[in-house]
Design a protein around this motif. Structure first.
Motif, short mmCIF file in Angstrom:
data_model
loop_
_atom_site.label_atom_id
_atom_site.label_comp_id
_atom_site.label_asym_id
_atom_site.label_seq_id
_atom_site.Cartn_x
_atom_site.Cartn_y
_atom_site.Cartn_z
N ASP A 284 3.40 -48.21 19.48
CA ASP A 284 3.17 -47.86 20.87
C ASP A 284 4.31 -48.43 21.71
O ASP A 284 5.34 -48.86 21.17
CB ASP A 284 1.80 -48.39 21.34
N ASP A 285 4.17 -48.41 23.04
CA ASP A 285 5.26 -48.86 23.89
C ASP A 285 5.08 -50.28 24.42
O ASP A 285 5.75 -50.68 25.38
CB ASP A 285 5.47 -47.90 25.06
N ALA A 330 0.65 -39.48 21.23
CA ALA A 330 -0.20 -39.41 22.42
C ALA A 330 0.42 -40.25 23.51
O ALA A 330 1.38 -41.01 23.29
CB ALA A 330 -1.62 -39.89 22.09
N GLU A 331 -0.12 -40.13 24.72
CA GLU A 331 0.35 -40.95 25.83
C GLU A 331 -0.04 -42.40 25.60
O GLU A 331 -1.11 -42.69 25.07
CB GLU A 331 -0.24 -40.45 27.15
N ASN A 332 0.81 -43.30 26.04
CA ASN A 332 0.55 -44.72 25.85
C ASN A 332 -0.22 -45.37 26.99
O ASN A 332 -0.33 -46.59 27.05
CB ASN A 332 1.88 -45.47 25.66
N ASN A 341 -0.51 -44.11 18.22
CA ASN A 341 0.94 -44.26 18.07
C ASN A 341 1.33 -45.40 17.14
O ASN A 341 2.47 -45.45 16.68
CB ASN A 341 1.58 -44.46 19.45
N ARG A 342 0.40 -46.32 16.86
CA ARG A 342 0.68 -47.39 15.90
C ARG A 342 0.31 -46.87 14.51
O ARG A 342 -0.80 -47.02 14.04
CB ARG A 342 -0.15 -48.64 16.23
N SER A 451 1.27 -27.98 23.44
CA SER A 451 2.40 -28.90 23.25
C SER A 451 1.94 -30.34 23.12
O SER A 451 2.72 -31.27 23.29
CB SER A 451 3.36 -28.78 24.45
N SER A 452 0.64 -30.53 22.82
CA SER A 452 0.08 -31.88 22.82
C SER A 452 0.46 -32.68 21.57
O SER A 452 0.27 -33.90 21.55
CB SER A 452 -1.45 -31.81 22.94
N ARG A 453 0.97 -32.02 20.53
CA ARG A 453 1.34 -32.72 19.30
C ARG A 453 2.76 -32.33 18.91
O ARG A 453 2.99 -31.59 17.97
CB ARG A 453 0.36 -32.39 18.16
N ARG A 454 3.69 -32.87 19.65
CA ARG A 454 5.09 -32.53 19.41
C ARG A 454 5.57 -33.11 18.09
O ARG A 454 5.27 -34.24 17.74
CB ARG A 454 5.97 -33.07 20.54
N PHE A 455 6.33 -32.31 17.38
CA PHE A 455 7.00 -32.79 16.17
C PHE A 455 8.33 -33.42 16.54
O PHE A 455 8.84 -34.30 15.87
CB PHE A 455 7.21 -31.63 15.20
#
Length: 478
Positions: A284-285, A330-332, A341-342, A451-455
């Motif tokens: 994550d960020d 996903a958004e952080n 994201n982890r 576009s919620s799961r960008r590669f």
């Protein structure tokens, strides 16, 4: 009804409507044919005062009257969609039969009944509220036939039976909910202006529920883009991704429950000794970018070490790459997003003979990546062999199913448009597997993610190309 007269009138109505919309024919991004039917309740307003007045003028001293002013009505229609807002529909309607029974003094009765049916053609305007729900509005022309018959007893003399054919208008509105790209349901209210056989002019209202089937659901392109970016076709990427492992905050240790999932990766690699795997680490960020890059690298390396030491996979077949916080799923700004994201992803070079692989139930999924042209949902011819292998695998393993996931870049007008295009891409693949290879539709499902799961990031043409894709996930039974 005189079918020749109705056919002639239908042609005149169609010519008038298409003249209004001639300028729309060029805008066929969402164009195509559809058919449907509605069934519901029709209601008329019967002019009791006029009937009573006519009977009194004929000598009745007292008149009482009972009306039958509602019936079952229906319509059958076909239409052509010019774009996502405008369409023209033409069809047949039957509003039912309406009548009255009048009782007179001196003793007598008069019964009248009028049956109304005809043809209509309407320009239809659609305003989409959500990806599936839309509002409809229409104003159209009708060619209706009203057949009236009478029966009398006692002192009343029945008028002769009559019929009337006339061109008039109609208007209405409603809502449509699309279950899939092809099948939808409509709820509508319409008002038909009708001239009957005895000189009355009034409105008949039809409140109906129906179904719509669109023939363009598997071939048409998605919504128009605001920005047109010339994109060269990216190299086709084939991969099998069979693992996503979540990590606790700021930790690189593999949790006990995740080790069983790593055993599936080992099973795959042992089955295919020429396959290689890239273990990707993500964070994550929280923390600095430098710290997160280091943490993601350590996470990836811990998975490589586990596969080498615990499952005897050659280290030369594995590589570890840390991406830090640069590729979020996903958004952080939420705890759930940060947890997503982890993660670790195992991206494995896809083996061609997947038909021979057996694994424990519900332990493994495989993904085949397909790419699409800008703002397009059509399947490229070069994917036929890949889809053929998916079909062969499904036929050889009748207990498994497949989920087709559609994805897109973020250049479309709205999120609803992006979701619609990605869902269309997924449904096109399902249709292809059903129509070209005979896979039962019951074993396939389609889902759009927009576009919620960008590669990849959409900041470059290559990244946008990679995000226009479909993943085919093979699901093992539980």
């Amino acid at each position: 009804m005189k079918l020749m007269n109705l056919a002639k009138a239908s042609g005149m109505l169609a010519a008038a409507a298409f003249a209004v919309f001639a300028g729309s024919l060029a805008a066929a991004d969402n164009s195509g044919w559809y058919v449907g039917g509605n069934l519901g309740l029709s209601q008329a307003e019967i002019d009791d005062e006029r009937i009573i007045g006519a009977l009194e003028a004929a000598g009745a001293s007292s008149v009482s009257i009972e009306d039958e002013d509602d019936d079952i009505g229906f319509k059958l229609f076909g239409g052509y969609q010019f774009d996502k807002h405008w369409a023209v529909e033409g069809g047949y309607f039957n509003l039912g039969e309406f009548g009255f029974t009048a009782t007179t003094v001196p003793a007598g009765t008069l019964t009248g009944a009028t049956e109304i049916q005809g043809l209509s053609i309407d320009p239809v305007f659609t305003w989409r509220l959500t990806r599936r729900l839309s509002l409809l509005g229409r104003v159209g022309l009708t060619y209706a036939e009203a057949d009236t018959s009478y029966a009398a007893t006692g002192s009343v003399v029945a008028p002769s039976n009559r019929d009337k054919r006339a061109t008039s208008y109609k208007f209405g509105g409603g809502a449509q909910y699309n279950f899939t790209r092809r099948l939808g349901a409509r709820l509508e209210a319409e008002s038909y202006r009708i001239d009957d056989a005895v000189g009355n002019k009034g409105d008949i209202n039809l409140f109906s529920l129906g179904l719509v089937y669109r023939f363009f659901g598997s071939t048409r392109s998605g919504p128009p883009a605001l920005v047109v970016v010339p994109v060269a076709a990216a190299k086709t990427v084939k991969y099998c991704t069979i693992l996503n492992i979540d990590f606790e905050i700021n930790l690189d240790e593999i949790q006990r429950e995740e080790k069983e999932r790593l055993a599936v990766v080992a099973t795959f690699l042992k089955k295919y000794p020429d396959a290689t795997a890239v273990i990707e680490g993500h964070t994550d960020d929280v923390g600095t970018p430098e710290e997160n890059m280091s943490l993601s690298q350590r996470r990836a390396e811990s998975v490589v070490s586990y596969l080498v030491e615990s499952h005897q996979i050659a280290a030369s077949r594995l590589s570890a790459v840390g991406y830090g916080e640069t590729r979020p799923l996903a958004e952080n700004d939420t705890e759930e997003g940060k947890r997503m994201n982890r993660r670790i992803s195992a991206v494995i070079a896809c083996a061609r003979d997947v038909e021979g692989l057996t694994v424990k139930p519900a332990r493994m999924t495989m993904a085949l990546e397909m790419e699409f042209d800008l703002n397009d949902a059509k399947i490229r011819p070069e994917y036929r062999d890949d889809l053929g292998r998916v079909a062969a695998f499904l036929k050889a393993n009748p207990t498994v199913s497949a989920t087709v996931e559609g994805h897109t870049a973020n250049l479309q007008v709205s999120e609803d448009d992006r979701m619609e295009l990605s869902e269309l891409r997924a449904e096109n693949v399902v249709d292809y597997l059903v129509n070209e290879f005979g896979i039962p539709r019951s074993r396939l499902s389609a889902e759009g993610f927009g576009s919620s799961r960008r590669f990849a990031y959409n900041t470059s043409a290559e990244g946008q190309q990679e995000n226009r894709r479909v993943n085919i996930i093979i699901n093992y039974p539980k």
